[in-house]
Each structure stands twice: as structure tokens, then as C-alpha cells.
Design a protein around this motif. Structure first.
Motif, PDB file in Angstrom:
ATOM      1  N   HIS A 189       0.814  -1.211   0.000  1.00  0.00           N
ATOM      2  CA  HIS A 189       0.000   0.000   0.000  1.00  0.00           C
ATOM      3  C   HIS A 189       0.847   1.260   0.000  1.00  0.00           C
ATOM      4  N   GLN A 191       2.335   4.415   1.720  1.00  0.00           N
ATOM      5  CA  GLN A 191       2.702   4.929   3.052  1.00  0.00           C
ATOM      6  C   GLN A 191       3.305   6.320   2.897  1.00  0.00           C
ATOM      7  N   PRO A 290       2.577   2.075  -3.944  1.00  0.00           N
ATOM      8  CA  PRO A 290       1.819   0.839  -3.774  1.00  0.00           C
ATOM      9  C   PRO A 290       2.273  -0.148  -4.861  1.00  0.00           C
ATOM     10  N   TYR A 664       4.199   0.934   8.858  1.00  0.00           N
ATOM     11  CA  TYR A 664       3.979   0.427   7.499  1.00  0.00           C
ATOM     12  C   TYR A 664       3.226  -0.903   7.555  1.00  0.00           C
ATOM     13  N   GLU A 669      -1.758   3.891   6.142  1.00  0.00           N
ATOM     14  CA  GLU A 669      -2.134   3.706   4.743  1.00  0.00           C
ATOM     15  C   GLU A 669      -2.836   4.967   4.238  1.00  0.00           C
ATOM     16  N   TYR A 685      -4.642   9.238   9.561  1.00  0.00           N
ATOM     17  CA  TYR A 685      -3.489   8.461   9.098  1.00  0.00           C
ATOM     18  C   TYR A 685      -2.627   8.237  10.327  1.00  0.00           C
TER      19      TYR A 685
END
Lengths: 770, 153, 288
Positions: A189, A191, A290, A664, A669, A685
Motif C-alpha cells: 500500500h 505509506q 503501492p 507500514y 495507509e 493516518y
């Protein structure tokens, strides 16, 4: 060997000013008549710009300038592929892309003004999933891709802006020899670096017309170069100065607002400050790519790795930025620190209509590492082998080769694996719902250039000129230690001059874990050069053979007659005023050897790399099988750094990297709804906070590297790389479910426990393509 | 738009300033008083780099309107060291390698001060709670915990 | 932040009067939610009325008959550290300890936490489980409402024009009682994905004489699991009772999907957390 400064955890040279709050960061600087700049950003993921009406905004009192693409040169910039305009030209490619910029008397007025700029868009079809973007009928995000200047022979096709391939041996034959093949698709994903200091810059024009940029950056020369190419200003007219930088982790290597700031300063003739809001950081920063990764590992029945194939799809967003490098490097590291004779790794860097991704601690390695190290545990399970033993069986030993057939002499991976496992009492019995997992990491720390000058001042004190950026990792301290060691002078005699392109010689960025290895080598060689010149001068002045002289306490004297000598002060003064000329040691260090055998390489955007570093992360977790929540019980992270020049600093990097890896793996994400980021704040987040930190044992392994300064290698990145796969492996060990897509949320764990099948979209079309 | 006259007590000094009601304490400290040690990181109370002490307790200066301070005593990082002599917590942060980029450091040190002022011998759990309002992205917090333990001894 | 005017009332009456006269005015309490909304432009009030200048709105008092009284302006920190709350309603301290972090707990107020009507807030489930009431004051009028009637929708409550939440009343619990607040969060003390509070009281024979269960994060408002009382009171509590309440809580939940969790996950967690919260209170009350 006995060192006076090397290997000692001295107080860092910049800590006191940071502890007292006197250290200045970009937002702490201001200049007379300074204006605030603010960026108007696209609200569409892909759209033609039909018309921009600035008139309402221009009438707002306090507004000094509004610029759009029409007002600035049409240069394109980027580290690998020059594909990005300063302000959107003709069309926008992601939500958050700069469309116009305003300069106004204060922040509030600038914010109000951008809301008055009216942009008429004509929306275009968008694509957000890189797998979709690779289809032949996908909307093209860069129609002019083939005309962009690339710094390397890029392999391109449709929305694939760069494809890197590594082939070694014969994978078909290799898989034929395999008694076991494991194959799986993984997904990782986006980060965000989430450095505490938002990015920003101040641009002003000095009376001579030179542009001065104060830049929160990891590379002053990169800011200089990007502003130059994007606004078509010669580098000789651009001076970049960096204040303290509040963290970067890769996100501040390339420019962000710097070219916009300069364009506004040119337009108004006044100093301009632009500092991003946290929301802009999340929506228009430079997060981690990602990926979707398909991997296949072939092993003999005894566990020997024989073949590996991997296809890595990196979603680079709307612009390539560091994407080609991340894709290429992540794919290069995808073999892992193991012997695998037959190999085919393909990396695709794919445009989508999302915020551009870029460099972030690990540079592609966390993504491919997650897939690779998960596959190994899957194989261990099939072979009924301990995952640690399977790794040890295949781990590199000194004399083994890199991908690209370099011989690696300094290899501490076995020791890293063993020590990290030992720290968790790997073989001991575990509690209920508890499991242990481990992951091995390889990385590099020798890349590109650093140059340094070491000057002996008139009074015998030292000036070290080097363009490196200490963004908190401690390089200023380490480079100062090196000068002190080579000249035997106290730390306070050394004036480190960096952070200014007008005062420091060229250096590529703070990146690639390279400042101790690459920077350390350069500074050491420059210092040795200065020392030799000092000895030469002393030899002439004393009329003694150079070999008969020694240095101690800032004095050069005859070994058997300490009375006969000259102080550094005397030598400095003599060199400046009497004889020989000022002493300037120099080094222009470039990592060139050993070269890669590139016969199996295609589309790899780097020259050679070296300074291989190794690490292993091991964790013990407890899974709450009712909520899916993963609790970290204990962790260990072992790093082969060659030789720790500043052990406390090494531990700091290990711990910091590990915790960023925890985020992470588990909680961080950037989430999209279409092309729009829906959690652009620290409220939504979530990075780890003080109460989330498990016990972490940092372990320093020292496999001396004769090519590094004092045997040292780098460290910055690998601390993060193995954390996610180690946790995924530990969860499997605990409860027998394998999480294949990051982050590992409680919800995914619970779904897996319930046997819900997670299919990551993948079709063989992608395989046939290459 | 009407400015209001307010009295601020910052680091033991008294200031009389006129501010707009929407100005935050963070803005006033940085822009009016030039106390740049208090940082701005997110502006919505999540990151903690703007932490200052209000009557000895850590608060978010980005969430506190300057008009709302109402006679409270403010301590910023500039108020910690006296005549160039570092506070023991500042020394401990340096000694234990608890500082990397330094952007969270002022707020972190102030939270540590409030913690130790109220609880001179905190357990590790109490340290974690005491520092939980301050995000740090560089250190992984461990050396910061050690520094606070060190300063407590 | 958009410009607004600032007003410091000297009394509740003055504050109510001012609010009555200025439709676009907002109350400033601790400000930890309000200032963020102001900064994001989500609210643009004409005035802020700082009720912290009114004496007497921060007080924690105990009366054996009436129970606990908490002023609307008591900070989360006050609740966390109050000996009266530790003695009589420790679940409120537990909830306070799970709200964000010290700098927020030092500024934020319980009245603001409740009045903001954020469905995931941590105090409301605990106050619901405690059967608390809110005192709402307006010019010349006071009304006391059960807490669960206060919330009407996401960020919506029944406060009328010129009305202020001045006080929270918690009736006394039976001597043998205990409460537990559990929340599922992404990182420690981040917003509740699901929050469940339970309070149970017993007579000396171990028969349940008081039960309350409150839920957060699973609907447009905090919820009162009213069935808990019917199911438990008069009973010796068993696993079956707990399961039944947890199922009822789950049936009531009507959560949404957002970046923190999906609706399905939340719904499932209501069951798990309700069981745990009840079991936790049971264990505490029985000294286990």
C-alpha cells in the motif's frame, strides 16, 4: 585498531541547538517584505484545463501575483524521466496537482485568493489501478511519453514509463530442477514519510539577480538542478541553502514547492515562502509506491533455492519522479540476500491518476521484500523446515555474488539472522496465539557521488566543505568524527560547511543509506589529502623526511625529536602567507567499482552500486483471534554495518527504522476514493505513538568492509524493510493464516481467520507481456 | 475586524499584545514574540510539535486561541535553559541520542518536563503515557524514553 | 481561520442571553474539537462565547443521595485524577484515560466531549452505562435529560438556541458494582472504532441489581443497550446472559464504513467487545 573518535558515541554536533529550540527550520526563517505563496491544486484526477480566470483573485487586496503555466517557462523535470511541469500545462493528472500559485501579503490572504481563482476543467477518463493502466485500452496519462528526456535507456510502453528486467541463469531449467514451487500474489500500500516538519521553501532574488532558495531538502544540489531544468535558469544563477530539516526519509530528496516559490519570486521580485499544510503533504507529497507483486520461488527438496521469478508492478502515480529508480532498485533487491542461480525479475513502473509516489526509506525494497520473505516462509511450511534454518541454508556468504555478478566480500547476513533470532529465544516454546517471524534484508550503501574539501585555516583549525545534508540521521557528526580521526584534532576545531551550493562541492543527496559509506569515503580521502599536504609542508619547513614525521595534538614533529616540529597553527599560517599556498585536501568520490555485469540487465536506471548491507528483523506477536488485533510482544533488529562509527547513532537508526516499519506493517495507509485521498491528516493516518512501542533490541553486527571508511557500511534504510514480512510470518506462525496484502489490519487478520479468501487481482496477461 | 489587547506571561516575562480572536497561541508565540522553538507540524492538534506548558501542563498551542490563555503562565522551550545552561532534561536528550531531526524535540522535552515535575520517578509506562501526545518519526521513541529515565535519576 | 468576534460572559445567564441573541455564535469550551472545525472552515461562527470565564462550571462533587455531579467544564484530566471519581465512578476515569493524549486531556472538557456529539467519543458510552443525566441551561430555564436522549444524529444534539450543557449528574451505584470501558483503536487512544462501556451492580447475595451498557462508534449516536437491564437485573449473571446482551448490542449497531474500519467489522466487534466489557465488570465486581 585503536581509534580516538571512530566507534565512539560522542554527543551529536547539532543536538544542543535542537534541544534548546534555537535550531532554525524553513518555517522559522523570514525576510523583509516576504510574501506567502499558496498553491491551487487540481480537484480532478484527469482533466483538460479549458480556462483559468484569475481576475477575481487578482482583485483581492493583498494579492501580489498569480501564476499559471502560461506565466513560466515550459521546462519539464524529474530525476529519471523529465515528465513533470511546475504547474499543470494543458491537463491535470491527479487530484492535488499544482495548477496555479498565488503570492500574497500573508498566509490567510493567499489561502483566500486561491479559492477565487476559477478553473474550468473538461474531465477525462481516469485510471487508478496500475493493473488496469497497463491494459492496451487504458486512458493514456502521458501521450508524449516517448518524447520525454530520460537519463537512461528506459523501456516504455503505454502507461509503463519504465520496465526493468534482470535475468540470470535459466529459470525454466531452474524450475524444472525444483522439488517444490511456491507461488503467490502480494499487494502493498501507499505509506507517507510523515516527517514531523512539513516541506517548504523560501525563494528570493539577490541584487545581482541570483536566485537564492532556502529549501527544506535532502539534497541542495538536487533542488538546484530541478529548479534549473524546470524554469530554464542556469545552475550558476541558483544558490540553494538548507536550514535544519525536520526529517525526510526520502520524501524531501526531490523538489516539491521550490520551483513554484522561485517562479513567484521572479514574478514579484520579493521573497516568497511556501510551506505545505499537513493535508497537502498527504495529498500532494511523495509517498511510498503501492505495488502488486507476483512471485514464484523454486526449491530443491532439501531447501536449496534454485529459481525465482517475480513481476513487480509499481504504481508511480501521475508522474514518474523516483519511480523508475524505486522499481529498478526494488527489483534488483528482490533476490534477497540469498544464492539463487536462476532468476528473472521484472519491474514495471506504471502511471496512474494518483498522487506521484517517490523515494521513501527502502526505495522499493520493502515492497519486494514483503513478497520475497513471505514466499520463503510459505516454502518452509511446505518443506516442514524452520524458516530460520531455510534462510541460513541459502544465505549469502563472503565471496558470493550480487545480482549483476559483483563479488561481495563483506557479508554479515548469517550473523544478523542468528543474532536476531537468538534475541527472541527463537527455539523456545511460545504462548497461546503467539508466533515468531523473521525476515532477511539486503540493501546497498554505495551509490553515486560525494565530494569534499578539507581546508587548513590560517590558525590551524579545519574547514570541511561537503554538500551532504544531515536531516537528523547524524551524518554531520560522523563526517566530523572522520576528519577528527584523520587529523587528530578535537571536534570543536572542525567547521563543517554544508547546506549551501555556493560553499560546498557537489554531492548527490542524503539517500540510499549512503552518507557513512559513500560520504565517509569522500571525507576520509579529502582529509588524508590535506594531511599529506600538511606533512609535505612540514617536511620542507623542517627539512626532514616526511616518513620521519608524526602528528599529535595539532602538531607535526620528528618522531624521535618531539621538540622539532610545527603546530597546525604555524603550518596553516605558513601555507596561507609564506609557502606552498593554502592547503586544500580534496576528494571527488564516485562509486564505480566493482561494475555490474549488465548482460542480464535491461532498463536498469542506475550505474553501479556497492557497499552491500544486510539486516534481519525478528518479531514475536500475539494475535487476538476475536478482534484480529496483532500485539507486538518483542522485537529484534540486527544490522551488519561493517563498523559502527557512532554506535548510539546506529541504534537510533535501527530503532527509528523499525518503528516506521511497524507503522507500514500495521496501521499506516493513504486511502483513496477514486483519485482522492480520504485520510489526509494525522487524525486519520495513524503513525505509531509512544504507547505503541514494543521492546526492540537493536543488534550491531560488524562484518568489516575493506572498501568502506574504517570498514563501515551504511544503515539508514534496511531497518524498516524486513519489519512487515517478519510480522506477517509471525502471524502465520501464531495462528496459521497468511496475510498477503499490507497493511495488516485487524480486519484482514479476522477475515483470514474466518477463511475468507482474499484474491489479489492478477491475470497471466501480465506475465505474457514480458 | 477588531483586535483585542491581551496579557501573556511567557517564560516569566509579561507581554501586552493585540491579537485577533482567531489567532492561536502558536501563531502569537512564533510571529509576535519570535519564539520559534515552538513548531508547527499539523495545525490540528495531532502531532504535538507545538506543545507548550500552560500553568505547568502540556497543551497544544495550535488549538489554543491566544485570547483564551487568560492569564495562564506559558512555558516554551526557550524558557527551559537559563543563561545558556541546559536544563537536565535537555542534557539527557543530548546524552542519550534522543534527538535526530529535532523537530519534535522542543515539544517532547516540555512534555517530559511536565511529567517529571509532577512525578519525579515515573515508571516506563508513565513515561510512555506522559509523552504520548508527541509524535516522533525519527527515533522510534526508545532513546527518548531512556533520556527521560536518565533525567529522572 | 475566518474572522469571528470573541465574547467572555460572566455568568451562565449572560452566556445564554448572548447565544440567544446571536444565532451564529458558538460556545468555546476546551476548544480541542472546535478550533479544528474553525481551521477547516467546517464552521464559521459570528462569535465565540468563552464559557470558561464563568465561575462554577468546573466542579466535581459527591452527594450520597444524589450521586456525582461533574461540571461541563471539567477537563478530561480532572476526571482522570479526581479521587471522588476514582471512588464512586472509576469507569469515567478509565474512559478519560483512553481519550487521546495528555495535551488534549488538559484542554478538552467533558461537556465539550459530550456536546460535540461525535458518535465515537469515549465519555458517552460510559455515561450511558452509568445512567447519567445532563443539565441543559437556557435563559430562565433548566432541564435535565437522560444522556441517551441528548444525541440526535452525527454531531447533532438537542441543545436549543441559547442552551448550554452545564452539568452532568451520575446517580449513585450500588455499593458492590464495577464498570469497564473497552475501546478498539487503530493506535493507542486514537478514535474508537468501537467503544463499549458496561456497569454492573450486585446485592450482597450476588444478584444483579444494576446494569448499564453503552456503545460508541457503531451508529449515528452513542447507543444505550437497554436490554442489559432487563436481561441482568434480578439474575445471577452467567455466560448465557452476557452472550444475550452482546447479541442485542450487535443487533442495535448500525455502523458505517470509513478509513478506520468497515461497517461489517464494527458490527462484529460490538459483540466481542460487549462480552469483554461485561465480563470485565463482572470480574471486577466479584473481585476476580
Amino acid at each position: 585498531m585503536d581509534y580516538q573518535y571512530i566507534g565512539k558515541s560522542i554527543p551529536k554536533v547539532d543536538s544542543a541547538q535542537k534541544a534548546t529550540g534555537t535550531a532554525q527550520y524553513i518555517n522559522d526563517l523570514s525576510f523583509p517584505n516576504m510574501l506567502w505563496g499558496k498553491v491551487l491544486r487540481s480537484i480532478y484526477p484527469h482533466a483538460e484545463i479549458v480556462h483559468i480566470d484569475k481576475s477575481k483573485a487578482e482583485r483581492l487586496p493583498g494579492v501580489k501575483a498569480i501564476i499559471t503555466a502560461q506565466d513560466i517557462p515550459d521546462g519539464l523535470y524529474g530525476p529519471f524521466i523529465k515528465d513533470e511541469p511546475v504547474l499543470a500545462r494543458g491537463k491535470v493528472r491527479y487530484i492535488g496537482e499544482p495548477v496555479a500559485a498565488v503570492a500574497a501579503i500573508d498566509r490567510e490572504t493567499a489561502e483566500e485568493a486561491i479559492q477565487l481563482v476559477e478553473v474550468e476543467y473538461d474531465e477525462l477518463p481516469s485510471v487508478f489501478d496500475p493493473l488496469e493502466a497497463m491494459k492496451s485500452d487504458a486512458p493514456l496519462i502521458h501521450e508524449d511519453l516517448s518524447s520525454y528526456f530520460c537519463i537512461f535507456p528506459a523501456v516504455q510502453e503505454g502507461n509503463v514509463c519504465s520496465r526493468t528486467t534482470f535475468v540470470e541463469g535459466d529459470i525454466q531449467q531452474g524450475f524444472k530442477e525444483a522439488g517444490l514451487i511456491v507461488e503467490e500474489t502480494f499487494r502493498t500500500h501507499m505509506q507517507h514519510q510523515s516527517y514531523m516538519e512539513p516541506s517548504g521553501a523560501i525563494a528570493l532574488i539577490d541584487p545581482s539577480g541570483k536566485i537564492i532558495i532556502h529549501s527544506s531538502t535532502q539534497g541542495i544540489f538536487i533542488t538546484q538542478s530541478r529548479v534549473s531544468e524546470s524554469l530554464k535558469i542556469p545552475m550558476s544563477k541558483i544558490r540553494v541553502i538548507a536550514p535544519n530539516v525536520g526529517g525526510g526519509f526520502g520524501g524531501k530528496i526531490e523538489t516539491n514547492v521550490q520551483p513554484i516559490c522561485v517562479a513567484l519570486a521572479q514574478k514579484t521580485g520579493l521573497p516568497i515562502k511556501v510551506v505545505l499544510t499537513r493535508e497537502e503533504e498527504f495529498t500532494a507529497g511523495r509517498p511510498r509506491h503501492p505495488t502488486t507483486i507476483w512471485g514464484k520461488l523454486g526449491l530443491k527438496k532439501d531447501g536449496t533455492f534454485v529459481a525465482k521469478e517475480m513481476i513487480n508492478i509499481f504504481d508511480t502515480g501521475a508522474y514518474s519522479d523516483d519511480g523508475p529508480g524505486v522499481t529498478g532498485f526494488g527489483s534488483l533487491m528482490a533476490r534477497g540476500p540469498y544464492r539463487i542461480p536462476n532468476l528473472k525479475i521484472v519491474g514495471n513502473c506504471v502511471y496512474t491518476n494518483k498522487v506521484k509516489s517517490g523515494a521513501f526509506r527502502g526505495f522499493g525494497n520493502p515492497q519486494t521484500g514483503f513478497a520475497s520473505e513471505s514466499l520463503i516462509d510459505m516454502a518452509a511450511k511446505e518443506l516442514n523446515m524452520d524458516p530460520l534454518d531455510l534462510r541460513l541454508k541459502n544465505a549469502l556468504v563472503p565471496g558470493d555474488h550480487s545480482v549483476g555478478k559483483q563479488t561481495i566480500h563483506s557479508v554479515g547476513i548469517m550473523e544478523c539472522l542468528k543474532k536476531a533470532a537468538e534475541a527472541l529465544e527463537w527455539k523456545q516454546k511460545k504462548g497461546k496465539c503467539r508466533g515468531r517471524g523473521i525476515a532477511a534484508v539486503n540493501h546497498i550503501s554505495g551509490l553515486l557521488t560525494v565530494s569534499a574539501f578539507v581546508r587548513i585555516n590560517e590558525d590551524g583549525t579545519i574547514s570541511l566543505h561537503v554538500g551532504t545534508m544531515d536531516i537528523g540521521q547524524g551524518s554531520d557528526t560522523i563526517l566530523t568524527q572522520i576528519v577528527a580521526e584523520e587529523l587528530g584534532v578535537p571536534l570543536e576545531d572542525i567547521n563543517l560547511i554544508s547546506r549551501d551550493t555556493d560553499a560546498a562541492p557537489y554531492t548527490w543527496a542524503t539517500s540510499a543509506s549512503r552518507l557513512t559509506y559513500t560520504g565517509g569515503n569522500a571525507v576520509r580521502l579529502a582529509t588524508i589529502d590535506a594531511r599529506e599536504q600538511l606533512l609535505e609542508l612540514a617536511s620542507k619547513q623542517l627539512d626532514e623526511n616526511k616518513d620521519d614525521l608524526m602528528i599529535q595534538n595539532k602538531k607535526i614533529f620528528v618522531k624521535w625529536d618531539p621538540e622539532k616540529g610545527l603546530t597546525f597553527h604555524q603550518l596553516g599560517a605558513i601555507s596561507c602567507w609564506v609557502k606552498g599556498g593554502p592547503i586544500v585536501g580534496k576528494s571527488s568520490f564516485m562509486v564505480e567499482t566493482p561494475p555490474f555485469d549488465r548482460s542480464g540487465f535491461s532498463g536498469f536506471p542506475f550505474g553501479t552500486m556497492t557497499g552491500y548491507i544486510f539486516a534481519a528483523q525478528a518479531v514475536e506477536v500475539e494475535v487476538d483471534v476475536e478482534t484480529g488485533k496483532v500485539k507486538m510482544i518483542q522485537c529484534a533488529s540486527a544490522h551488519d554495518v561493517g563498523h559502527a562509527i557512532h554506535p548510539q547513532n546506529v541504534e537510533g537508526q535501527i530503532e527509528g527504522g523499525f518503528v516506521q516499519g511497524l507503522g507500514y506493517a500495521l496501521t499506516e495507509e493513504i486511502v483513496f476514493d477514486g483519485g482522492k485521498v480520504i485520510n489526509p491528516s494525522f487524525a486519520d493516518y495513524k503513525i505509531p505513538m509512544a504507547m505503541d512501542i514494543p521492546p526492540i533490541t537493536p543488534i550491531i553486527v560488524e562484518a568489516y568492509d575493506e572498501t568502506g571508511p574504517y570498514g563501515a557500511k551504511g544503515l539508514g534504510e534496511p531497518g524498516l524493510v524486513g519489519v512487515a514480512p517478519a510480522i506477517a510470518n509471525a502471524i502465520y506462525d501464531a495462528i496459521g493464516v497468511r496475510i498477503k496484502d499490507l497493511p495488516i489490519t485487524p480486519e484482514k487478520v479476522l477475515d483470514a481467520i474466518k477463511g475468507k479468501k482474499v484474491t489479489i487481482p492478477w491475470t497471466d496477461i501480465w506475465k505474457k507481456n514480458f | 475586524m477588531v483586535k483585542q489587547e491581551i496579557q501573556l506571561d511567557v517564560n516569566g516575562k509579561s507581554y501586552s499584545i493585540s491579537v485577533f480572536p482567531q489567532e492561536t497561541l502558536l501563531e502569537v508565540l512564533r510571529e509576535n514574540l519570535g519564539l520559534i522553538g515552538t513548531k508547527e507540524g499539523c495545525s490540528e492538534g495531532e502531532c504535538g510539535v507545538c506543545t507548550v506548558l500552560l500553568d505547568g501542563l502540556p497543551v497544544r498551542s495550535c488549538l489554543l486561541l491566544a485570547v483564551d490563555v487568560r492569564g495562564g503562565k506559558i512555558t516554551t522551550i526557550e524558557g527551559l535553559s537559563e543563561k545558556g545552561v541546559l536544563h537536565p532534561i535537555q542534557k539527557a536528550f543530548i546524552e542519550h541520542g534522543a534527538i535526530q531531526c529535532g523537530f519534535c524535540t522542543p515539544g517532547m522535552i516540555l512534555s517530559a518536563k511536565a511529567l517529571l515535575d509532577g512525578n519525579p520517578f515515573p515508571s516506563e509506562e508513565e513515561i510512555r503515557i506522559g509523552l504520548s501526545g508527541n509524535l516522533c518519526r525519527c527515533t522510534g521513541y526508545i532513546k527518548i524514553f531512556k533520556a527521560v529515565q536518565g533525567a529522572a535519576l | 481561520m475566518r474572522y469571528f468576534e470573541y465574547f467572555e460572559p460572566k455568568s451562565v445567564g449572560e452566556a445564554c442571553q448572548f447565544l440567544n441573541e446571536h444565532e451564529e455564535a458558538k460556545i468555546l469550551g476546551g476548544g480541542v474539537s472546535l478550533v479544528v472545525l474553525l481551521k477547516n472552515g467546517l464552521i464559521t461562527p459570528s462569535h465565540l462565547v468563552n464559557i470558561k470565564t464563568i465561575p462554577g462550571l468546573a466542579r466535581i462533587e459527591w452527594d450520597d443521595r444524589e450521586g456525582l455531579t461533574i461540571g461541563g467544564l471539567n477537563h478530561h484530566r480532572d476526571i482522570l485524577l479526581s479521587p471522588l471519581i476514582q471512588r464512586h465512578c472509576p469507569i469515567l476515569a478509565e474512559a478519560a484515560s483512553k481519550i487521546a493524549t495528555p495535551p488534549i486531556r488538559n484542554l478538552g472538557t467533558i461537556g465539550g466531549n459530550v456536546a460535540h456529539a461525535e458518535p465515537s467519543a469515549d465519555f458517552p458510552p460510559a455515561l450511558i452505562a452509568l445512567n447519567a443525566s445532563l443539565m441543559l441551561t437556557s435563559p430562565g430555564r433548566e432541564r435535565k435529560v437522560p444522556i441517551e436522549e441528548f444525541f440526535t444524529d452525527y454531531y447533532e444534539n438537542i441543545l436549543g438556541q441559547g442552551e448550554i450543557l452545564t452539568r452532568i449528574d451520575v446517580p449513585p451505584l450500588p455499593p458492590r458494582s464495577a464498570g469497564t470501558y473497552i475501546k478498539l483503536d487503530k493506535i493507542t487512544n486514537s478514535i474508537a472504532i468501537v467503544g463499549v462501556a458496561s456497569v454492573i451492580g450486585f446485592d450482597e447475595k450476588g444478584i444483579c441489581i444494576y446494569a448499564g451498557v453503552g456503545l460508541g462508534g457503531v451508529a449515528s449516536t452513542p447507543l444505550n443497550v437497554k436490554g442489559a437491564k432487563d436481561i441482568l437485573v434480578g439474575e445471577k449473571i452467567t455466560e448465557t446472559h452476557i452472550d444475550k446482551i452482546a447479541k442485542e448490542a450487535q443487533a442495535m449497531a448500525n455502523p458505517i464504513t470509513n478509513v478506520h474500519a468497515s461497517a461489517e467489522y464494527r458490527k462484529e466487534m460490538v459483540y466481542v467487545l460487549t462480552r469483554r466489557a461485561l465480563q470485565g465488570s463482572l470480574d471486577k465486581a466479584l473481585g476476580r
